[in-house]
Design an enzyme around this catalytic site. Structure first.
Site, PDB file in Angstrom:
ATOM      1  N   HIS A 182       0.737  -1.123  -0.071  1.00  8.95           N
ATOM      2  CA  HIS A 182      -0.189  -0.085   0.152  1.00  8.95           C
ATOM      3  C   HIS A 182       0.857   1.374   0.045  1.00  8.95           C
ATOM      4  CE1 HIS A 182      -3.622   2.454   0.668  1.00  8.95           C
ATOM      5  NE2 HIS A 182      -3.015   3.163   1.572  1.00  8.95           N
TER       6      HIS A 182
ATOM      7  N   ASP B  30     -15.166   2.329   6.896  1.00  9.17           N
ATOM      8  CA  ASP B  30     -14.255   3.294   6.288  1.00  9.17           C
ATOM      9  C   ASP B  30     -14.787   4.147   5.184  1.00  9.17           C
ATOM     10  OD1 ASP B  30     -11.493   4.683   6.184  1.00  9.17           O
ATOM     11  OD2 ASP B  30     -11.605   3.547   4.146  1.00  9.17           O
TER      12      ASP B  30
ATOM     13  N   SER C  99      -8.156   4.085   8.815  1.00 12.19           N
ATOM     14  CA  SER C  99      -8.590   3.999   7.554  1.00 12.19           C
ATOM     15  C   SER C  99      -8.077   3.056   6.585  1.00 12.19           C
ATOM     16  CB  SER C  99      -8.699   5.571   6.864  1.00 12.19           C
ATOM     17  OG  SER C  99      -9.228   5.330   5.487  1.00 12.19           O
TER      18      SER C  99
END
Ligand code: URA
Length: 426
Positions: free
Chosen positions: A82, A161, A183
């Site tokens: 990510h 989220d 989140s």
């Protein structure tokens, strides 16, 4: 339990219990708490913060607000990467195929771009036919078959989220380290891969403006990941200047393909290798120096490019773009900005270039806007380069905007020059 009491407690700077946090997350997801009360609590968290235990509890509760994926049908070590978001950041398109070519199962769900930052899913969708929304079963089968799937969020992952992020976006509560951590990590924990590599960016083009804040966010995300039993590592990288020379969806696919063809070196290549080596080490493939050599070899041998081509084809796209990038969308309009004098490039503002690219149609301001896949900017320099008067600095592209005046002005002012004395470049 009453949301009113929870708001008051956080307003007064007190620590929330696991039960109170869970009550807020689950009841807000079920729409049993009003937006105005959720906003008040988010603002109290924004101002008074959350400690590590509260952040772990918030993240885990948000992760449990929908389905948790079961990746146990995938054989081998699963991994996910990510990035906290940047300008010109195409590293996932390089790191994931390299890791897959070395035997790691890359189960990757990515997001769309918003504002000046780009998203991997929009980039992939610029490839003719590429389908980013495949169901969970096909996702798992594809990861088992070829070692990788690159898709958008599927199923009902971390719905809390979605609701909380939308509210933060409209209440000035985005830039909070515990809220950003919860989140990002709630979606990652719901995806459930064994290993998670986090590229935490800092600088003008990133959410975190200082390296200290990026370190803080990275350390917190690692703790939350480890608390959930994941192997998790955060790497802090600089996003003051764009990554590579291309900004914009199909332009970034082109640059990623060229990197995997062995044609791109410099900062983008180095960061991709660093991220890949860390992912490989996290997954137990060897030491950092062994993993660095493996990553370099996967590019040099063409193995990683083959995997990207297979991924594109499995997901319905035209894999020939990996041999011929002119098959990617090409813009109707272009505009070249030239150096006004003999100059040295002393600064490049990534956020401003991201905004200029947005004006050309490459991004979206609100969630449902259409994207111009061919739009974007190609820089002809790197930081520190010396450029002669009238040589090209950058080219702007668009399929939808023919008047470049606003974007060109913004892009021009994103570059800081030092004027060189006459004859310095001769
Ligand atoms: N990306 C996310 O998914 N959430 C944030 O809060 C910030 C960046």
């Amino acid at each position: 339990m009453r949301i009113y009491d929870i708001i008051e407690k956080k307003r007064d700077g007190l620590k929330l219990t696991k039960e109170e946090i869970d009550f807020f997350v689950q009841e807000y997801t079920k729409e049993n708490i009003e937006d105005y009360q959720a906003s008040a609590l988010l603002m109290a968290i924004f101002i008074n913060g959350m400690d590590e235990e509260e952040t772990v509890n918030l993240t885990e509760s948000m992760a449990r607000s929908g389905n948790m994926l079961d990746l146990s049908a995938i054989e081998g070590i699963t991994a996910d990467k990510h990035s906290t978001g940047g300008v010109g950041d195409k590293t996932s398109l390089v790191v994931a195929p390299i890791c897959a070519s070395l035997g790691i199962k890359m189960a990757k769900m990515s997001g769309r771009g918003l504002g000046h930052t780009g998203g991997t899913i929009d980039k992939l969708e610029s490839i003719d036919g590429y389908n980013t929304s495949i169901d969970t079963e096909s996702f798992i089968n594809q990861v088992n078959d070829i070692g990788i799937a690159l898709i958008g969020q599927t199923g009902n992952l971390a719905p809390a989220d979605k609701k909380i992020y939308a509210l933060r976006n409209s209440t000035g509560t985005v830039d909070s380290i515990p809220l950003i951590c919860a989140s990002i990590m709630s979606k990652k924990l719901a995806l459930n891969a064994d290993c998670l590599l986090l590229d935490v960016k800092w600088g003008s083009g990133a959410f975190m403006k200082t390296p200290e804040d990026a370190e803080r966010l990275g350390a917190l995300m690692e703790k939350v990941g480890n608390a959930a039993g994941k192997k998790c590592r955060a790497i802090i990288t600089d996003m003051n200047t764009p990554l590579g020379c291309c900004i914009g969806n199909s332009l970034e696919i082109k640059e990623a393909v060229e990197l995997l063809q062995g044609k791109v070196k410099g900062r983008l290549y180095d960061i991709c290798i660093e991220l890949t080596a860390n992912m490989l080490e996290l997954a137990g493939k060897g030491t950092i120096s062994e993993c660095t050599a493996m990553a370099q070899e996967a590019i040099a041998s063409g193995k990683a490019l083959d995997i990207l081509k297979k991924t594109i084809e499995m997901q319905g796209g035209n894999g020939n773009v990996c041999d011929d990038t002119s098959l990617l969308p090409q813009a109707k309009y272009s505009h070249v900005i030239y150096a006004p004098f003999d100059v040295e490039i002393v600064s490049v503002n990534a956020e401003e270039l991201g905004m200029a690219s947005l004006l050309l149609g490459a991004g979206r301001i609100s969630k449902d806007e259409e994207i111009d896949y061919a739009a974007g900017i190609v820089l002809e320099f790197e930081l520190g380069d010396k450029i002669s008067m009238d040589a090209p600095l950058m080219t702007l592209y668009s399929d939808t905007v023919s008047d470049f005046s606003e974007a060109a002005l913004r892009a021009y002012h994103a570059v800081g020059f030092r004027t060189l004395t006459e004859g310095a470049l001769t």
